[in-house]
Scaffold this motif. Sequence first.
Motif, PDB file in Angstrom:
ATOM      1  N   ARG A  79       0.792  -1.230   0.000  1.00  0.00           N
ATOM      2  CA  ARG A  79       0.000   0.000   0.000  1.00  0.00           C
ATOM      3  C   ARG A  79       0.828   1.286   0.000  1.00  0.00           C
ATOM      4  NH1 ARG A  79      -5.214  -0.086   1.947  1.00  0.00           N
ATOM      5  NH2 ARG A  79      -5.107   2.118   1.399  1.00  0.00           N
ATOM      6  N   TRP A  80       1.833   1.338   0.852  1.00  0.00           N
ATOM      7  CA  TRP A  80       2.569   2.593   1.010  1.00  0.00           C
ATOM      8  C   TRP A  80       4.070   2.308   1.017  1.00  0.00           C
ATOM      9  CZ3 TRP A  80      -1.150   1.098   4.783  1.00  0.00           C
ATOM     10  CH2 TRP A  80      -2.409   1.692   4.623  1.00  0.00           C
ATOM     11  N   ALA A  81       4.844   3.278   0.572  1.00  0.00           N
ATOM     12  CA  ALA A  81       6.301   3.124   0.610  1.00  0.00           C
ATOM     13  C   ALA A  81       6.950   4.453   0.951  1.00  0.00           C
ATOM     14  CB  ALA A  81       6.823   2.619  -0.735  1.00  0.00           C
ATOM     15  N   THR A  82       8.128   4.366   1.552  1.00  0.00           N
ATOM     16  CA  THR A  82       8.984   5.542   1.686  1.00  0.00           C
ATOM     17  C   THR A  82      10.277   5.256   0.923  1.00  0.00           C
ATOM     18  OG1 THR A  82      10.115   4.774   3.680  1.00  0.00           O
ATOM     19  CG2 THR A  82       8.099   6.053   4.002  1.00  0.00           C
ATOM     20  N   LEU A  83      10.912   6.301   0.437  1.00  0.00           N
ATOM     21  CA  LEU A  83      12.142   6.155  -0.335  1.00  0.00           C
ATOM     22  C   LEU A  83      13.176   7.143   0.187  1.00  0.00           C
ATOM     23  CD1 LEU A  83      13.815   5.287  -2.872  1.00  0.00           C
ATOM     24  CD2 LEU A  83      12.685   7.173  -4.078  1.00  0.00           C
ATOM     25  N   THR A 119      19.616  12.975  -0.214  1.00  0.00           N
ATOM     26  CA  THR A 119      20.785  13.569   0.406  1.00  0.00           C
ATOM     27  C   THR A 119      21.997  13.318  -0.474  1.00  0.00           C
ATOM     28  OG1 THR A 119      22.030  13.713   2.467  1.00  0.00           O
ATOM     29  CG2 THR A 119      21.337  11.527   1.802  1.00  0.00           C
ATOM     30  N   ARG A 120      23.108  14.015  -0.177  1.00  0.00           N
ATOM     31  CA  ARG A 120      24.343  13.866  -0.925  1.00  0.00           C
ATOM     32  C   ARG A 120      25.147  12.702  -0.353  1.00  0.00           C
ATOM     33  NH1 ARG A 120      27.140  17.877  -3.972  1.00  0.00           N
ATOM     34  NH2 ARG A 120      25.100  18.861  -4.010  1.00  0.00           N
ATOM     35  N   GLY A 121      25.633  11.828  -1.224  1.00  0.00           N
ATOM     36  CA  GLY A 121      26.466  10.721  -0.755  1.00  0.00           C
ATOM     37  C   GLY A 121      26.605   9.674  -1.838  1.00  0.00           C
ATOM     38  N   PRO A 122      27.284   8.562  -1.516  1.00  0.00           N
ATOM     39  CA  PRO A 122      27.414   7.483  -2.509  1.00  0.00           C
ATOM     40  C   PRO A 122      26.021   6.984  -2.904  1.00  0.00           C
ATOM     41  CG  PRO A 122      28.776   7.075  -0.549  1.00  0.00           C
ATOM     42  CD  PRO A 122      27.898   8.231  -0.233  1.00  0.00           C
ATOM     43  N   LEU A 123      25.838   6.646  -4.170  1.00  0.00           N
ATOM     44  CA  LEU A 123      24.511   6.250  -4.676  1.00  0.00           C
ATOM     45  C   LEU A 123      23.955   5.053  -3.898  1.00  0.00           C
ATOM     46  CD1 LEU A 123      22.229   6.577  -6.691  1.00  0.00           C
ATOM     47  CD2 LEU A 123      23.568   5.321  -8.381  1.00  0.00           C
ATOM     48  N   THR A 124      22.944   5.317  -3.116  1.00  0.00           N
ATOM     49  CA  THR A 124      22.343   4.316  -2.231  1.00  0.00           C
ATOM     50  C   THR A 124      20.844   4.564  -2.177  1.00  0.00           C
ATOM     51  OG1 THR A 124      24.352   4.372  -0.869  1.00  0.00           O
ATOM     52  CG2 THR A 124      22.417   3.341   0.119  1.00  0.00           C
ATOM     53  N   LEU A 125      20.086   3.489  -2.194  1.00  0.00           N
ATOM     54  CA  LEU A 125      18.628   3.590  -2.217  1.00  0.00           C
ATOM     55  C   LEU A 125      18.072   2.771  -1.068  1.00  0.00           C
ATOM     56  CD1 LEU A 125      18.507   2.633  -5.975  1.00  0.00           C
ATOM     57  CD2 LEU A 125      18.159   4.936  -5.076  1.00  0.00           C
ATOM     58  N   SER A 126      17.135   3.323  -0.344  1.00  0.00           N
ATOM     59  CA  SER A 126      16.526   2.540   0.727  1.00  0.00           C
ATOM     60  C   SER A 126      15.013   2.737   0.688  1.00  0.00           C
ATOM     61  CB  SER A 126      17.091   2.974   2.079  1.00  0.00           C
ATOM     62  OG  SER A 126      16.507   2.211   3.109  1.00  0.00           O
ATOM     63  N   VAL A 127      14.304   1.622   0.600  1.00  0.00           N
ATOM     64  CA  VAL A 127      12.842   1.660   0.555  1.00  0.00           C
ATOM     65  C   VAL A 127      12.292   0.945   1.777  1.00  0.00           C
ATOM     66  CG1 VAL A 127      10.791   0.781  -0.652  1.00  0.00           C
ATOM     67  CG2 VAL A 127      12.659   1.814  -1.961  1.00  0.00           C
ATOM     68  N   THR A 128      11.285   1.521   2.390  1.00  0.00           N
ATOM     69  CA  THR A 128      10.491   0.798   3.375  1.00  0.00           C
ATOM     70  C   THR A 128       9.093   0.673   2.795  1.00  0.00           C
ATOM     71  OG1 THR A 128      11.776   1.615   5.228  1.00  0.00           O
ATOM     72  CG2 THR A 128       9.590   0.781   5.739  1.00  0.00           C
ATOM     73  N   ILE A 129       8.585  -0.549   2.822  1.00  0.00           N
ATOM     74  CA  ILE A 129       7.261  -0.774   2.250  1.00  0.00           C
ATOM     75  C   ILE A 129       6.304  -1.261   3.322  1.00  0.00           C
ATOM     76  CG2 ILE A 129       7.718  -3.156   1.495  1.00  0.00           C
ATOM     77  CD1 ILE A 129       6.106  -2.074  -1.138  1.00  0.00           C
ATOM     78  N   MET A 130       5.069  -0.817   3.199  1.00  0.00           N
ATOM     79  CA  MET A 130       4.030  -1.201   4.155  1.00  0.00           C
ATOM     80  C   MET A 130       2.838  -1.754   3.397  1.00  0.00           C
ATOM     81  SD  MET A 130       4.560   2.256   6.350  1.00  0.00           S
ATOM     82  CE  MET A 130       5.481   2.936   4.953  1.00  0.00           C
ATOM     83  N   GLY A 131       2.289  -2.826   3.915  1.00  0.00           N
ATOM     84  CA  GLY A 131       1.114  -3.425   3.293  1.00  0.00           C
ATOM     85  C   GLY A 131       0.150  -3.888   4.365  1.00  0.00           C
ATOM     86  N   VAL A 132      -0.987  -4.379   3.939  1.00  0.00           N
ATOM     87  CA  VAL A 132      -1.969  -4.858   4.916  1.00  0.00           C
ATOM     88  C   VAL A 132      -2.358  -6.293   4.610  1.00  0.00           C
ATOM     89  CG1 VAL A 132      -2.902  -2.606   5.566  1.00  0.00           C
ATOM     90  CG2 VAL A 132      -3.810  -3.767   3.570  1.00  0.00           C
ATOM     91  N   VAL A 133      -2.645  -7.010   5.692  1.00  0.00           N
ATOM     92  CA  VAL A 133      -3.043  -8.418   5.575  1.00  0.00           C
ATOM     93  C   VAL A 133      -3.982  -8.723   6.744  1.00  0.00           C
ATOM     94  CG1 VAL A 133      -0.923  -9.173   6.779  1.00  0.00           C
ATOM     95  CG2 VAL A 133      -2.162 -10.796   5.358  1.00  0.00           C
ATOM     96  N   PRO A 134      -5.080  -9.441   6.486  1.00  0.00           N
ATOM     97  CA  PRO A 134      -5.982  -9.754   7.598  1.00  0.00           C
ATOM     98  C   PRO A 134      -5.268 -10.582   8.668  1.00  0.00           C
ATOM     99  CG  PRO A 134      -7.042 -10.194   5.482  1.00  0.00           C
ATOM    100  CD  PRO A 134      -5.587  -9.936   5.196  1.00  0.00           C
TER     101      PRO A 134
END
Lengths: 317, 317
Positions: A79-83, A119-134
């Motif tokens: 559902r949702w992500a941060t990058l 931000t400035r720095g070596p090329l790095t990517l970080s994702v946090t993902i959120m989802g829902v499940v019963p």
Amino acid sequence: MSEFSLIEKYFTRPAPTAVLGVGDDAALIAISPGINMAVSTDMLVAGTHFYPDADPFLLGRKTLAVNISDMAAMGAVPRWATLALSLPEENEAWLAKFSKGFFSMAESSGVELVGGDTTRGPLTLSVTIMGVVPLGQALRRDGARIGDEIWVSGKLGDAALALAHLQGKNRLEDADYQRVSSALHDPKPRVALGLALRSIAHSAIDVSDGLLADLGHILEQSRVGAEIHFDQLPVSECVQQFSAQAFGKRCVMAGGDDYELCFTAPVEMRARIQQISDELNLPLTIIGRIIRGNRGKVLAQDGTEIQLEKSGYDHFG
Amino acid sequence: MSEFSLIEKYFTRPAPTAVLGVGDDAALIAISPGINMAVSTDMLVAGTHFYPDADPFLLGRKTLAVNISDMAAMGAVPRWATLALSLPEENEAWLAKFSKGFFSMAESSGVELVGGDTTRGPLTLSVTIMGVVPLGQALRRDGARIGDEIWVSGKLGDAALALAHLQGKNRLEDADYQRVSSALHDPKPRVALGLALRSIAHSAIDVSDGLLADLGHILEQSRVGAEIHFDQLPVSECVQQFSAQAFGKRCVMAGGDDYELCFTAPVEMRARIQQISDELNLPLTIIGRIIRGNRGKVLAQDGTEIQLEKSGYDHFG
């Protein structure tokens, strides 16, 4: 010490309100009566996880796709992500293409980007993902039972074969490279499959580090063993050419970057799973079964055990 | 183009199920009837945000503290976090200390670590934090109203003064450095203040990039102006020594790393806010007020406007 052991040793502490903490494809948090939130985080570093000159559009897609794959492995709806990303320089052309790729994957998967940091720095990517499940319906790593059949979606080894070509380790014909390269550069997370497997599969994981390594996590956390039949592993014709060689076997069983789902289910679910395969137009293949014990073995067609190199899959070989 | 503009240009898209998307201290997601989840992400890069040889225990504390500060600025209760880190080598001693620091902050703040990823690469840390806040009670950047008084917690400029000392730009006596260094290395997120300000403050932000830059975000998003009285800004005795100089003014107004809250509230809340200050044993100081317009100005004791350097705070000067 592997990445997995480091996390376990230093970053696993009791998380009392988490239904499931660090150590599965995603953590589960009780956010609402009857609903869990699945949360997972990933960091991709240029030079380690991708080439610094990778196509930024495809990199944007893949950065999100590999995280969505963790939701698929939990049976959660992403559902949702941060990058968060660091860039060596303010390269607007790169950012424009990267964000276009990221959002193309987000939109086709129903994911909203809700937080960002650049931000400035070596090329790095970080994702946090959120989802829902019963509540109680998440696919976990610790649910495999003795007698379960082991399944895998799609085909294994194409991404590893494409990577070996790019690394100059095993050159392919142009036509063959074209056939396997999309598995490496543009993986398709199996979200619909994960949802369909709720209340059908006993356990699931996504194949990101290679089949044996990832199935090994299921074995460890479910405290069971496994028997895999090498000749039943689903592979493309390109990979088939190499499958008699140790190199080809490595691509299939330890290559990684497949982003297929590996799951276990009781025998009586076989027909239902074949129906899901038809509905989704996605091959689902039985590759072995869960047995007593605490290790996995891979059998050749004649029933003898294939000897494996140790590294990368602690619970096999 | 600043970090803020890059995020805005390439990573702001409509997020229909998000109550509040990219651009505040945290996004707000409707997760349950009556409850929002606040989500924020941050990336810290060695050499840009901290010294590679920083004390790993304090770095662990600060990595989480700066994220908790975003929850404080939203009036949210911080609850869960994920941590992704890349390390140039598997340095167990470093990891042991870092994780000890991280968890010391987590435990004292009631935050559970629910997801992690460690990988090989340049030393980089990325935290995503999640908190909860009742529907409609979050402190946002866009709620300031004309006539509001502008408040700030604690003292400003200590962290910037400590950093200038470490950078050799402005040497301090040992005793003075000892007094200001904890502001830089071990900031205290103002969670209790954020909670107390729900339904009292009209807007809030945490001071991470410097008072004027951060207050500038409130002005922009609330479409108002501000008048700040320089001599009312709360500073320690150490900072006071330098406050006649341009350098000292920069520390106070543009230094950053303060992690205090800057908030606006109607005049009739003044007594209530002073009561909160007493309860929390935390100085809360009126530094100016919200006026019509779209820019901020800083006034000297004689009422003349202090001319500011342009960079870093688009809405001032």
